[in-house]
Write a protein that holds these residues in place. Structure first.
Motif, PDB file in Angstrom:
ATOM      1  N   TRP A 232       0.811  -1.220   0.000  1.00 46.57           N
ATOM      2  CA  TRP A 232       0.000   0.000   0.000  1.00 46.57           C
ATOM      3  C   TRP A 232       0.852   1.281   0.000  1.00 46.57           C
ATOM      4  CZ3 TRP A 232      -4.245   2.147  -1.383  1.00 46.57           C
ATOM      5  CH2 TRP A 232      -4.660   3.365  -0.817  1.00 46.57           C
ATOM      6  N   TYR A 233       1.717   1.414   1.024  1.00 47.38           N
ATOM      7  CA  TYR A 233       2.470   2.676   1.121  1.00 47.38           C
ATOM      8  C   TYR A 233       3.502   2.848   0.001  1.00 47.38           C
ATOM      9  CZ  TYR A 233       0.020   3.928   5.348  1.00 47.38           C
ATOM     10  OH  TYR A 233      -0.971   4.277   6.231  1.00 47.38           O
ATOM     11  N   PRO A 234       4.238   1.773  -0.354  1.00 45.30           N
ATOM     12  CA  PRO A 234       5.134   1.948  -1.518  1.00 45.30           C
ATOM     13  C   PRO A 234       4.362   2.364  -2.782  1.00 45.30           C
ATOM     14  CG  PRO A 234       5.772  -0.007  -0.299  1.00 45.30           C
ATOM     15  CD  PRO A 234       4.485   0.488   0.323  1.00 45.30           C
ATOM     16  N   SER A 235       3.114   1.892  -2.943  1.00 45.36           N
ATOM     17  CA  SER A 235       2.323   2.289  -4.115  1.00 45.36           C
ATOM     18  C   SER A 235       1.972   3.780  -4.048  1.00 45.36           C
ATOM     19  CB  SER A 235       1.033   1.471  -4.224  1.00 45.36           C
ATOM     20  OG  SER A 235       1.339   0.106  -4.389  1.00 45.36           O
ATOM     21  N   LEU A 236       1.615   4.258  -2.846  1.00 45.68           N
ATOM     22  CA  LEU A 236       1.336   5.695  -2.696  1.00 45.68           C
ATOM     23  C   LEU A 236       2.577   6.523  -3.018  1.00 45.68           C
ATOM     24  CD1 LEU A 236      -0.825   6.078   0.562  1.00 45.68           C
ATOM     25  CD2 LEU A 236      -1.555   5.895  -1.816  1.00 45.68           C
ATOM     26  N   PHE A 239       3.783   8.025  -6.702  1.00 50.33           N
ATOM     27  CA  PHE A 239       3.404   9.305  -7.318  1.00 50.33           C
ATOM     28  C   PHE A 239       4.463  10.374  -7.098  1.00 50.33           C
ATOM     29  CE2 PHE A 239      -0.449   6.869  -6.778  1.00 50.33           C
ATOM     30  CZ  PHE A 239      -1.048   7.019  -8.019  1.00 50.33           C
ATOM     31  N   GLY A 240       5.528  10.007  -6.374  1.00 48.16           N
ATOM     32  CA  GLY A 240       6.634  10.939  -6.189  1.00 48.16           C
ATOM     33  C   GLY A 240       6.447  11.800  -4.956  1.00 48.16           C
ATOM     34  N   PRO A 241       7.422  12.695  -4.707  1.00 52.05           N
ATOM     35  CA  PRO A 241       7.379  13.537  -3.514  1.00 52.05           C
ATOM     36  C   PRO A 241       6.160  14.451  -3.539  1.00 52.05           C
ATOM     37  CG  PRO A 241       9.139  14.216  -5.013  1.00 52.05           C
ATOM     38  CD  PRO A 241       8.585  12.943  -5.541  1.00 52.05           C
ATOM     39  N   PRO A 242       5.770  14.979  -2.369  1.00 46.83           N
ATOM     40  CA  PRO A 242       4.637  15.911  -2.329  1.00 46.83           C
ATOM     41  C   PRO A 242       4.917  17.132  -3.208  1.00 46.83           C
ATOM     42  CG  PRO A 242       5.598  15.585  -0.116  1.00 46.83           C
ATOM     43  CD  PRO A 242       6.402  14.781  -1.058  1.00 46.83           C
ATOM     44  N   GLU A 307      11.790   7.248   3.344  1.00 52.97           N
ATOM     45  CA  GLU A 307      12.036   5.902   2.818  1.00 52.97           C
ATOM     46  C   GLU A 307      12.093   5.961   1.293  1.00 52.97           C
ATOM     47  OE1 GLU A 307       9.576   2.612   4.290  1.00 52.97           O
ATOM     48  OE2 GLU A 307       9.404   1.864   2.237  1.00 52.97           O
ATOM     49  N   LEU A 308      11.157   6.705   0.673  1.00 53.08           N
ATOM     50  CA  LEU A 308      11.164   6.827  -0.791  1.00 53.08           C
ATOM     51  C   LEU A 308      12.524   7.340  -1.273  1.00 53.08           C
ATOM     52  CD1 LEU A 308       9.723   6.925  -3.612  1.00 53.08           C
ATOM     53  CD2 LEU A 308       9.019   9.251  -3.034  1.00 53.08           C
ATOM     54  N   MET A 309      13.039   8.377  -0.612  1.00 50.30           N
ATOM     55  CA  MET A 309      14.327   8.946  -1.025  1.00 50.30           C
ATOM     56  C   MET A 309      15.462   7.936  -0.855  1.00 50.30           C
ATOM     57  SD  MET A 309      13.841  11.663  -2.438  1.00 50.30           S
ATOM     58  CE  MET A 309      12.169  12.123  -2.826  1.00 50.30           C
ATOM     59  N   ARG A 310      15.403   7.185   0.246  1.00 46.69           N
ATOM     60  CA  ARG A 310      16.441   6.161   0.480  1.00 46.69           C
ATOM     61  C   ARG A 310      16.398   5.113  -0.638  1.00 46.69           C
ATOM     62  NH1 ARG A 310      14.798   6.287   5.781  1.00 46.69           N
ATOM     63  NH2 ARG A 310      13.705   4.294   5.657  1.00 46.69           N
ATOM     64  N   GLY A 316      17.011   0.521  -1.206  1.00 48.89           N
ATOM     65  CA  GLY A 316      15.788  -0.247  -0.983  1.00 48.89           C
ATOM     66  C   GLY A 316      16.136  -1.711  -0.758  1.00 48.89           C
ATOM     67  N   PRO A 317      15.114  -2.517  -0.443  1.00 44.81           N
ATOM     68  CA  PRO A 317      15.367  -3.931  -0.157  1.00 44.81           C
ATOM     69  C   PRO A 317      16.005  -4.690  -1.337  1.00 44.81           C
ATOM     70  CG  PRO A 317      13.083  -3.329   0.338  1.00 44.81           C
ATOM     71  CD  PRO A 317      13.714  -2.135  -0.275  1.00 44.81           C
TER      72      PRO A 317
END
Lengths: 351, 95
Positions: A232-236, A239-242, A307-310, A316-317
């Protein structure tokens, strides 16, 4: 209840996200493309003025037209990243081809992964019309100098993950991609129309996998819920950064490469998933998810953008695994490319 | 780089008998036979066509967008090429 589409949104049909809705919007983009092509372009003196007039009239820029260097660079970066995502995106699902639970599901998954390869090729071809070579793009990916979507750096731990990828990841991709069917660059817009038409089966097959699991045994239901919880959260985050932190957005909007902001598209995705999760009998892992009557949209918890930026930066994993796999298959395919080239050369010499 | 030996091909597909071939995209392939096979796999996975042409992109000569006006404008002042240019006397039939 589904959220009402906002006034500003011209992708109303995406909301139900059923197939007629999605295809309806893609068809509308295609019709708009034809109608714009039939209109005269405003008279303009000079290359730059002509470019502006074409953009203003919602017509398409074509490969040999004059365009600002930064327009060309932005498109190359975006289309290449998109193409790389399709190619790397074959890996998480390919992981389950040999272990799909039935022959039918194996055949479907094979067709889907083959589609991803096809989408990558359409997009590389679109990027090449901007004057960059396919080899350069492959080199940039392998050297880590061009990115692919961060979502593919997450692992597919169970068969249910294949369902979650189809429903959530392809669902998010569709929300992102349908507006790209109206992109101002002709070859990209036409490739996206083709891709979106094919993509509609991908999301349905994922939804069907999850639906079957969630109506199966308790263990199967738990497996489906676990996959949704993880994706769920990785899918959100796809869409990229706010909007406040998005570096490329304003200019891309002015050029009509991009039509909606990251946050607008993310909201649209959340609103459509809530109802579908209900049909699946699964829960979205957000305790703060609730309908906001005033906004006519769902309030939701933002994904972890740190986490997205990392993950984008390589931590990532599965980043290392994905790149190692791509390099290995590129290297191991070298002899095929060489043999085909040698054969073609020999045939040409004989002729 | 062996890939550099693979030229670019433009692909044209005839969707159904009776329609003309239309441009659908391009691909790389070492020779015409492989270009045709790749085009089949890439552009007709859902029965989009009954016939495919592949043409080496390098063999296509295109008009330049810069010369668009000089090239095509001469046709603009020849309205008499259209049947609507002519006044037909009232009562004329089968013309």
């Amino acid at each position: 209840m589904l959220a009402k589409p906002s006034e500003s949104c011209n992708t109303v049909e995406v909301y139900g996200n059923d197939i007629p809705g999605l295809l309806g919007e893609v068809e509308a983009a295609e019709t708009a493309l034809r109608e714009a092509a039939a209109r005269d372009t405003e008279a303009a003196h000079g290359e730059a003025a002509y470019f502006d007039a074409v953009i203003k009239a919602d017509q398409k820029i074509e490969p040999r037209d004059w365009m600002p260097d930064s327009y060309r660079k932005t498109l190359i970066r975006q289309i290449a990243q998109h193409a790389h995502s399709e190619i790397i995106g074959m890996q998480p699902e390919g992981n389950w081809i040999s272990r799909a639970p039935t022959l039918k599901r194996k055949a479907i998954l094979l067709a889907k992964v083959q589609d991803e390869a096809g989408h990558g090729l359409y997009l590389y071809a679109a990027a090449e019309t901007l004057g960059v070579s396919r080899d350069e793009l492959v080199e940039l990916l392998l050297a880590g100098r061009q990115k692919y979507s961060s979502i593919f750096n997450y692992p597919t731990l169970t068969w249910a993950d294949v369902g979650a990828i189809g429903w959530l990841v392809d669902g998010a991709a569709i929300v992102n991609q349908v507006p790209l069917c109206r992109c101002s660059y002709g070859p990209y817009a036409r490739a996206m129309i083709r891709i979106c038409k094919e993509e509609s089966f991908h999301q349905r097959q994922g939804f069907e996998i999850l639906h079957t699991l969630s109506h199966g045994t308790e263990a199967q239901r738990a497996m489906a819920q676990g996959a949704v919880d993880r994706w769920w959260y990785p899918s959100l985050a796809m869409f990229g950064p706010p909007d406040a932190d998005s570096t490329h957005s304003a200019q891309s909007m002015a050029w009509k490469i991009k039509r909606f902001s990251n946050d607008e598209l993310r909201q649209r995705f959340v609103d459509m998933c809530v109802q579908q999760a209900g049909v699946l009998g699964l829960t979205l892992p957000d305790p703060d998810l609730r309908w906001n009557e005033e906004r006519q949209a769902y309030d939701y918890t933002q994904p972890d953008y740190d986490e997205l930026m990392r993950v984008i930066k390589g931590d990532g994993p599965c980043n290392r695994q994905r790149m190692a796999h791509r390099r290995r298959s590129h290297d191991e395919g070298a002899w095929v490319r060489e043999a085909a080239a040698a054969y073609a050369k020999k045939r040409a010499a004989d002729a | 780089m062996p890939d550099n030996d693979w030229p670019l091909w433009e692909v044209f597909v005839r969707p159904r008998r009776g329609l003309s071939h239309g441009h659908v995209g391009s691909l790389h392939a070492p020779d015409a036979t492989m270009a045709l096979r790749n085009a089949r796999d890439l552009y007709t996975r859902r029965q989009e066509g009954v016939s495919i042409w592949v043409v080496p992109a390098a063999e296509i000569t295109a008009s330049s967008p810069d010369e668009k006006d000089a090239f095509f404008d001469p046709a603009a002042d020849k309205v008499y090429r259209h049947p609507t240019f002519y006044d037909v006397p009232e009562g004329t039939q089968h013309l």
